[in-house]
Design an enzyme around this catalytic site. Structure first.
Site, PDB file in Angstrom:
ATOM      1  N   SER A  46      25.321  10.875  40.444  1.00 36.74           N
ATOM      2  CA  SER A  46      26.046  11.164  39.222  1.00 36.74           C
ATOM      3  C   SER A  46      27.231  10.206  39.168  1.00 36.74           C
ATOM      4  CB  SER A  46      26.494  12.625  39.202  1.00 36.74           C
ATOM      5  OG  SER A  46      27.183  12.899  37.998  1.00 36.74           O
ATOM      6  N   TYR A 103      27.600   8.065  28.391  1.00 35.98           N
ATOM      7  CA  TYR A 103      27.455   8.007  29.846  1.00 35.98           C
ATOM      8  C   TYR A 103      27.742   9.365  30.477  1.00 35.98           C
ATOM      9  CZ  TYR A 103      28.145   6.387  34.639  1.00 35.98           C
ATOM     10  OH  TYR A 103      28.070   6.218  35.999  1.00 35.98           O
ATOM     11  N   LYS A 123      25.327  11.936  32.594  1.00 33.90           N
ATOM     12  CA  LYS A 123      25.637  12.328  33.975  1.00 33.90           C
ATOM     13  C   LYS A 123      25.898  13.833  34.097  1.00 33.90           C
ATOM     14  CE  LYS A 123      25.318   8.309  36.099  1.00 33.90           C
ATOM     15  NZ  LYS A 123      24.284   8.035  37.115  1.00 33.90           N
TER      16      LYS A 123
END
Ligand SMILES: NC(=O)C1=CN([C@@H]2O[C@H](COP(=O)(O)OP(=O)(O)OC[C@H]3O[C@@H](n4cnc5c(N)ncnc54)[C@H](OP(=O)(O)O)[C@@H]3O)[C@@H](O)[C@H]2O)C=CC1
Ligand SMILES: CCCCCCCCCCCCCCCC(=O)[C@@H](N)CO
Length: 309
Positions: free
Chosen positions: A155, A169, A173
């Site tokens: 992650s 993003y 994650k």
């Protein structure tokens, strides 16, 4: 009391003599993890798209570890068929590391929706394809060897706190967190442990690329957690995998972040459980201080911008 309550029960995942499959293993953190695992006596397979870079990485890993059995697989994690074929070729996996990832930071308003989809497809769907393809043979393997297996997912601290410029993003994650927590329930009966790794900015070719486009505010806010070298992140990641930790922070800020975002994640260590219980309030206070700092920075940034316009 916590010692009786912490679940899943603590376990050790050995690497020596076992098959470690690492995606994104031709660069940055993945390459550092592959090298470290090979040095510890694991048989390592690496997957990425570009074959030339994979070959270079294989040569580097073999040179740095003295092994001559590094496997390479050229495939795009977005292609479920190619991923399944690669895992078929590689043979049963003991430790799967879904490390691949792409990151192009930009304010949502200005970011192309295709670029958003591209990040989610690679970072999130790519991990689904890998885990789905690897799981059946991993389950057979843990039964056969009677040793615990591990599924590690890379992650980021941006997967624990969403920050300016990372709408796509962070979304990709954060999603891995939900995947990992649900998956741990589904695979614990097969003695497979899930580990989520949360690095800060890490010196890699990917970060170099990112810096070319990263908004100023993203630089400032991401800078709150400092930076690390890929080898140091790789060591923290492998240590976390070997001790079957669900949340694997990589630096001091990350340790604070892990307590602040513990939520209902599994915790095998009674000591960590104790620290999470007693530290939760304090870490929430720290988090509020960080947000105060970040919003003040954003405010003055835009005030200055308006003045200069
Ligand atoms: N660097 C940092 O600051 C941080 C990175 N991370 C995470 O760590 C992971 C690795 O990052 P980093 O080492 O910096 O990245 P790099 O860009 O240095 O390496 C990325 C690796 O992933 C592979 N890859 C990219 N896209 C695909 C794809 N579609 N299919 C298969 N392989 C792919 C690349 O090979 P190829 O291009 O040949 O496919 C390369 O091997 C990522 O998940 C990232 O989100 C987390 C926190 C901080
Ligand atoms: C409770 C107290 C909190 C402690 C401070 C937390 C500070 C976190 C700042 C966010 C850092 C984001 C780094 C993203 C790195 C990354 O993933 C990109 N380089 C792309 O890969």
């Amino acid at each position: 009391a916590l010692a009786l309550l912490t679940r899943p029960r603590a376990a050790r995942v050995p690497l020596k003599g076992r098959h470690v499959f690492i995606t994104g293993g031709s660069s940055g953190i993945g390459l550092a993890m592959a090298t470290a695992a090979a040095r510890e006596g694991a048989r390592v397979s690496i997957l990425a798209r570009n074959l030339a870079r994979l070959e270079d990485a294989r040569a580097a890993i073999q040179r740095d570890s003295g092994r001559d059995d590094v496997g390479v697989h050229a495939a795009d994690v977005r292609d479920a068929g190619a991923v399944a074929r690669a895992l078929q070729e590689a043979g049963p996996v003991d430790v799967l590391v879904c490390n691949h990832g792409v990151f192009v930071p930009q304010e949502l308003e200005g970011q192309d929706v295709d670029e958003i989809k591209w990040m989610v497809d690679i970072n999130l769907m790519g991990s689904f394809h890998l885990i789905k393809a690897a799981l059946p043979a991993m389950k057979a393997r843990t039964r056969e060897t009677r040793l615990p297996g591990s599924i590690a997912i890379m992650s980021s601290q941006a997967g624990q706190v969403g920050i300016y410029g990372y709408t796509a993003y962070s979304a990709s994650k954060f999603a891995l967190r939900g995947l990992g927590e649900a998956l741990q329930h589904e695979v614990i009966a097969d003695n497979i442990h899930v580990s989520l790794i949360f690095p800060p900015d890490t010196e890699t070719p990917g970060l170099e690329e990112e810096h070319k486009r990263r908004p100023e505010l993203t630089n400032i806010i991401a800078g709150s957690s400092g930076g690390m070298k890929a080898d140091d992140v790789a060591k923290k990641a492998l240590d976390g995998i070997k001790s079957a930790k669900f949340i694997v922070p990589c630096n001091f800020e990350g340790a604070m972040l892990a307590v602040a975002t513990a939520g209902l994640s599994p915790q095998s260590s009674p000591l960590m459980a104790f620290l999470e219980v007693v530290g939760a309030g304090l870490m929430r206070f720290a988090a509020i201080c960080f947000q105060w700092n970040w919003f003040s920075t954003i405010e003055s940034y835009y005030a200055k911008k308006k003045k200069s316009e």
